[in-house]
Design an enzyme around this catalytic site. Structure first.
Site, PDB file in Angstrom:
ATOM      1  N   GLY A 145     119.731  37.236  45.021  1.00 42.23           N
ATOM      2  CA  GLY A 145     119.334  37.974  43.817  1.00 42.23           C
ATOM      3  C   GLY A 145     120.122  39.255  43.647  1.00 42.23           C
ATOM      4  N   CYS A 146     120.314  39.974  44.738  1.00 44.43           N
ATOM      5  CA  CYS A 146     121.025  41.257  44.687  1.00 44.43           C
ATOM      6  C   CYS A 146     122.497  41.048  44.310  1.00 44.43           C
ATOM      7  CB  CYS A 146     120.919  41.982  46.021  1.00 44.43           C
ATOM      8  SG  CYS A 146     119.202  42.376  46.446  1.00 44.43           S
TER       9      CYS A 146
END
Length: 155
Positions: free
Chosen positions: A44-45
């Site tokens: 996600g990051c």
């Protein structure tokens, strides 16, 4: 302490990937997109960072800067920046002190359980140092940078 739109953003000073101190005051007169994320090089990051990278020129045209903040150290940030060719600074907040000031660390749900951790969030700080917009809990990291650009374009 909560972040409130229209109120002054909390001051901060953190080290970047090169060990240089970066302060909010360094960006006086500019729009600052300060985004908090849990960890370098996680799915996600990475999608969120790539989104900000891909929209970087459009964000810059709006007179804004992007700054990422996570608990990671300088070496992790350097690798993440190099691996994904990130054009903006990543700041180290290992004590999570700035994250706490900005409401980006605390209780959250993870896999159905309450836990303490980094809360993915973003704060748009205007040129005068006041909070223009606060995205408190971001559900879709990959879609978020486009929403930030949309807000910048809307003024």
């Amino acid at each position: 302490m909560g972040i409130e739109e229209g109120k002054a953003a909390p001051a901060f000073s953190l080290k970047d990937a090169d060990g240089k101190q970066v302060r909010l005051a360094d960006f006086k007169g500019k729009d600052v997109i300060l985004y908090f994320y849990p960890r370098d090089d996680t799915p996600g990051c990475t999608k969120e960072a790539q989104g900000f990278r891909d929209l970087w020129k459009k964000i810059q045209k709006r007179g804004a800067v992007v700054i990422g903040v996570s608990p990671d150290g300088e070496a992790a940030h350097q690798k993440f920046i190099e691996k994904y060719d990130l054009p903006f600074p990543l700041l180290c907040d290992p004590e999570k002190s700035v994250m706490k000031k900005y409401g980006a660390f605390g209780e959250k749900m993870m896999y159905g359980k309450k836990t303490q951790g980094v809360i993915r969030s973003t704060v748009w700080i205007g040129p005068t140092g006041k909070v223009r917009k606060h995205w408190a809990r971001i559900a879709k990291a990959a879609d978020h940078p486009a929403k930030v650009l949309e807000a910048l374009e809307a003024g």
